[in-house]
Write an enzyme that holds these catalytic residues in place. Structure first.
Site: not given
Length: 1031
Positions: A998-1002
């Protein structure tokens, strides 16, 4: 004492009460007079001779003309005075004798009357240390270093800058007020001042070149004798129309009239500039004295030499007559028990005083240079000022402090570099100061509250009176000393919050002329780097105090502090690299609330609503802002602009209160609806449509580029929460595709690592405008992009001219070749290269000087060639295309705020920085659920073993896979954090699943793999399939 010349032995009362005129004349050069007392000073003019004994008693001998036309002396007369006298002066064409008391009072005696003393009223309350007399004018030097003149002013000898008949009372020469003068001299119609470090300043008559300025023009104001700079002058003596100077190493220079041979150059010609008396070279002269038309010199070996007019026997050569040749004075031979101590010359006579050998040796041992005495005296005074004292002593101490610190001359005389007399080398490049000594002295002063209060009050009184352009560079020393004083003051905690003195010093600095500022800047930049930093911190500390006030005062005081820092920054920028301070040393820690206030003022001014609303630091002094402050302001303005362009009244009214807290409304956006298969093509097409639809003449028409950006792929209209990832994905995709060789938009260097605009492109190609828009959108929306351009791109955006260094970065082969031509190749080597001004750039042959086709490269024009090459590559060949790029960039971003950044900063904000600290990534990683154990879960241990075995490119791909960053934000290294949790699967067959993120929250969702090999296979496959690995 010995005397020779016109009636030389007459008039003195000898030991036993016998008058000296009763002795028979002799054939030798000098007469020995057994006075029975020692003479401390002597002066002779046409109408009088005056002398003072070592006990302070003064005497005058009147000289008159006999019937046969000869000058005849009368008898010596005692001058009654309540004070002891230290010096006397006689005019060559005046009946008045001037006396100087040990208390510093100037007294006048009219020898034509009853010899009554008359004090000089204008100087009654000023302590004088020296008086010099010309033919009909006088010059006085006060203990505070100030010069006063009075008398006849027919040739400018009073130095008042204007032609006047004369002045009956002393007039202050303001142009000399800052100079650390230690001597004044006068003779005929010329006057001189000598500074502590050997600076010579002359004014008055110059018809025979007696001012040493290289011409015969009179000067009505003091003028530096530049050709004597750094000659270590320590004494000046003047005749009627010639001058002699003595240097520290015992050399003698003369200039002016040589009519009588008085210059000692074995000729009778005039000298318009100082010329060394070669015959005295090596003899080490210790004293000089000038009569009307003759000169005396006393050597270290106690021999007296003379040259010039000898018609009245004043040379003491006996029957010999070689006036222009330096010859020894013939003195009586029975002088074994005495040595010459001092020499005096005046009118047509000469004198030499004597001392016993034992007494003379003792005096030499106790003698010290003027400079050492000055320094020791100040050190002693400071110790006295800071010691315990009663009220009576304190009153005197206050007067001494006031006299010292309210006088630029006194301060400029102090704290000199005495080692090897280095201060004599003072020049526009070297101050001659020992700031370490000054710091120790100031530290003593600042520790005592009452002493410091008096020092501060005196300096504050002095500062408004300082000259805009002091006559000599020694007058500028005070500015370095005051910077040092401020540093010491601020090092004491209890005084750090006062800025009164700093503001006053800043105002004085800014009042200086450009030439004076240049000298101070060169001095400051030659100090040790640690001292340079300390001096910068003085102004930063004062500003920090002011910026902490609520509200911050927006007055001239704070602006002056800012301007001084800006000037120091400019000087530092011109300083050679090893000595140059890092630019970050000029940055202040600025409160965000102040930055917000400054931004509001800038917005009001930029919208032309309030022209008086001028921000204090923003855009005017960006050098004080660190990168964090600059980016904070830029990003906040971007957010404000988005709200303004949306024309949303509710958000508009509450923006400054909430700033980042409220989410932006979504009813008006700049939307890009793209196909993943043709991201670049669609982007260019939609940007072109926006440009075509825009109406720049309508103020109400919103700038779509400045609206909040929304990106959709393949008509997948996501919610707000997914937009961050989509925008990040968009900038990643579009810039990698645009910067690829397949796009055909750019040329690349030989290593294919850096791109540049092609010289074949034209401004009609809208893609370069759109390229600028895309770069602007990335900065405006805070996204990192793939932009492999040299620093020259960012320099040009900010109006900084690209240099040879930029060519070395872009094309090391070409750049190094140009550098060799410029710095290594000798002229004959360049000639043998048979090169001309024709080059090949971007596959095209170019003549760098089309007006002179095939102009050959030579040693004389090699810099022109290198500059033209660099200019063609980065400017001329791409001018139209770059202007389109620039227009597009600033269509989105405000140019004034972009210019807050330095080129390197702008590059790093847009491109981010490479990340290699994989240990830091591991350290910052958090774990959830099953993986949150101590010691680490076996799968986590297995993961880090696999990660450590990845190649560097695979690790970068992993960083993108998890965080969406290939490079990290320049100010966001702390944002590189990862959270690992178990990937949920329904059938618990973990080995067949890939890791997900989940790239937004790494967040990395890592399956519970059974073996290390399976984990390694699945992870590397996921990285390769996720997206192209760009290098």
């Amino acid at each position: 004492m010995f005397s020779w010349g016109e009636d030389g032995h007459r008039g003195f009362r000898l030991k036993g009460g016998v008058n000296s005129d009763s002795g028979p004349p002799t054939d030798v050069g000098g007469h020995r007079l057994n006075l029975g007392y020692h003479i401390a000073d002597l002066s002779a003019g046409r109408s009088a001779l005056a002398f003072v004994k070592t006990n302070g008693n003064a005497f005058v001998i009147r000289t008159s003309e006999s019937k046969d036309g000869r000058r005849v002396r009368g008898k010596q007369k005692f001058v009654k005075c309540k004070e002891m006298i230290q010096a006397v002066g006689c005019h060559d064409d005046d009946d008045v004798v001037t006396l100087l008391s040990e208390g510093g009072k100037v007294l006048c005696v009219d020898t034509t009357s009853a010899y009554n003393l008359k004090p000089l009223e204008a100087l009654c309350n000023i302590q004088v240390s020296q008086v010099a007399c010309g033919s009909q004018h006088s010059v006085a030097l006060t203990k505070g270093g100030q010069v006063y003149t009075w008398g006849r002013d027919s040739r400018g000898q009073l130095g008042q800058g204007r032609s006047e008949p004369g002045a009956g009372s002393p007039q202050h020469i303001r142009s000399l007020s800052a100079l650390p003068l230690v001597q004044v001299a006068a003779g005929g119609e010329q006057s001189f001042g000598l500074s502590v470090s050997g600076g010579v300043f002359g004014w008055g008559g110059n018809d025979r070149g007696q001012l040493g300025l290289g011409d015969t023009t009179d000067r009505h104001a003091p003028t530096p004798v530049h050709c004597l700079n750094m000659k270590t002058t320590i004494h000046i003596s003047c005749g009627k129309d010639h001058t002699a100077i003595l240097t520290k190493n015992g050399a003698v220079f003369t200039f002016g009239s040589g009519q009588y041979g008085q210059l000692g150059h074995n000729s009778f010609g005039d000298e318009l500039r100082p010329r060394l008396v070669a015959e005295l070279w090596g003899a080490k002269v210790t004293e000089i004295a000038c009569g009307r038309h003759h000169t005396l010199a006393l050597t270290e070996s106690k021999r007296v030499y003379s040259f010039g007019c000898g018609e009245q026997g004043q040379l003491g050569h006996g029957k010999e007559s070689h006036p222009s040749v330096v010859l020894p004075v013939q003195l009586p031979q029975d002088t074994d028990d005495a040595r010459i101590r001092n020499i005096f010359a005046g009118g047509n006579c000469s004198f030499a005083t004597c001392a016993s050998i034992e007494q003379d040796v003792g005096e030499e041992a106790n003698a010290g240079g003027v400079n050492n005495k000055t320094q020791h005296r100040l050190d002693d005074m400071i110790d006295k000022w800071t010691s315990e004292c009663d009220s009576k002593q304190w009153k005197k101490i206050k007067q001494e402090i006031h006299m010292t610190f309210s006088s630029a001359s006194c301060l400029n005389t102090s704290f000199l570099e005495q080692s090897k007399d280095k201060h004599f080398q003072t020049s526009p490049r070297y101050s001659g100061l020992n700031l370490s000594v000054a710091r120790l002295a100031f530290d003593k002063l600042v520790k005592k509250d009452n002493v410091f209060a008096e020092v501060e009050a005196a300096v504050l009184l002095l500062l408004p009176s300082l000259e805009k352009k002091p006559l000599g560079v020694e007058g500028l020393r005070i500015y370095l000393l005051l910077n040092e004083l401020l540093h010491v003051i601020q090092s004491h905690e209890q005084r750090r919050t006062s800025t009164t003195l700093a503001e006053a010093v800043a105002a004085a600095v800014l009042n200086l002329s450009a030439d004076s500022l240049q000298v101070i800047g060169d001095w400051w930049s030659s100090l040790p780097p640690s001292t340079m930093v300390e001096h910068v911190n003085v102004w930063k500390q004062a500003l920090s105090v002011i910026l902490s006030l609520k509200p911050v005062p927006l007055n001239s005081g704070v602006r002056n502090l800012l301007l001084v820092l800006q000037y120091m920054y400019n000087v530092n920028s011109r300083t050679a690299e090893p000595q140059r301070m890092p630019e970050t040393d000029f940055c202040l820690l600025i409160d965000k609330n102040f930055l917000i206030m400054d931004l509001q003022l800038w917005i009001l001014r930029s919208q032309l609503k309030y022209m008086d609303a001028e921000p204090l630091i923003l855009c005017s002094f960006p050098i004080l802002m660190d990168l964090g402050s600059k980016k904070f302001v830029f990003d906040l303005n971007s957010r404000y602009t988005k709200v303004k362009e949306m024309n949303c009244m509710i958000y508009w009214e509450t923006f400054w209160e909430w700033q980042w807290a409220l989410p932006l409304p979504q009813d008006l956006l700049f939307e890009l609806d793209l196909r993943r298969a043709s991201v670049l093509e669609d982007t260019f097409e939609q940007l072109a449509a926006v440009s075509a639809a825009a109406d720049p003449t309508d103020p109400a028409d919103p700038n779509e580029y400045k609206l909040p950006l929304a990106v959709y792929f393949d008509e997948n209209f996501t919610n707000v929460d997914d937009q961050y990832l989509y925008r990040k994905d968009f900038f990643h995709e579009v810039f990698h595709e645009m910067m690829s060789a397949e796009s055909g938009m750019f040329m690349f260097n030989d290593s294919k690592t850096l791109a540049w605009f092609p010289s074949t492109a034209t401004e009609e190609d809208q893609r370069y405008f759109q390229f600028g828009v895309l770069c602007g959108l990335a900065l405006y929306n805070q996204y990192i992009i793939h932009l492999p351009f040299p620093l020259a791109l960012f320099k040009k955006l900010l109006g900084v001219k690209p240099s040879l260094g930029d060519m070395i970065e872009f094309s090391p082969c070409v750049g190094e070749s140009l550098l060799n031509i410029l710095e290594v190749c000798e002229d004959d080597v360049i000639k043998n290269l048979y090169m001309d001004f024709v080059i090949n750039w971007d596959g095209t042959e170019v003549d760098l000087d089309p007006k002179n086709p095939e102009k050959p490269l030579t040693g004389e024009n090699k810099k022109e060639f290198v500059d033209a090459y660099v200019n063609h590559a980065f400017n001329t060949s791409v001018e139209g295309v770059f202007q389109e790029f620039k227009r597009g960039f600033f269509q989105v971003c405000d140019q004034d705020l972009v210019k807050l950044f330095r080129p390197k900063e702008l590059q790093e904000v847009l491109l981010g920085k490479d990340f290699h600290d994989w240990a830091k990534l591991k350290q910052n990683t958090g774990y959830r659920g099953v993986y949150n154990t101590t010691p680490p879960h076996p799968t986590i241990q297995m993961f880090w073993e696999v990660f450590d075995e990845l190649t560097e490119d695979q690790k970068k791909a992993f960083l993108w896979f998890v965080t969406g960053f290939e490079r990290v934000p320049i100010l966001g290294m702390e944002t590189i954090k990862m959270t690992v949790q178990v990937k949920g699967v329904g059938d618990l067959s973990y080995d067949k699943y890939y890791p997900q993120t989940h790239t937004c929250s790494s967040i990395l969702e890592l399956p519970l793999y059974s073996t290390k090999e399976i984990m390694q296979s699945k992870l590397t496959e996921a990285l390769s399939n996720n997206r192209r690995i760009y290098k």
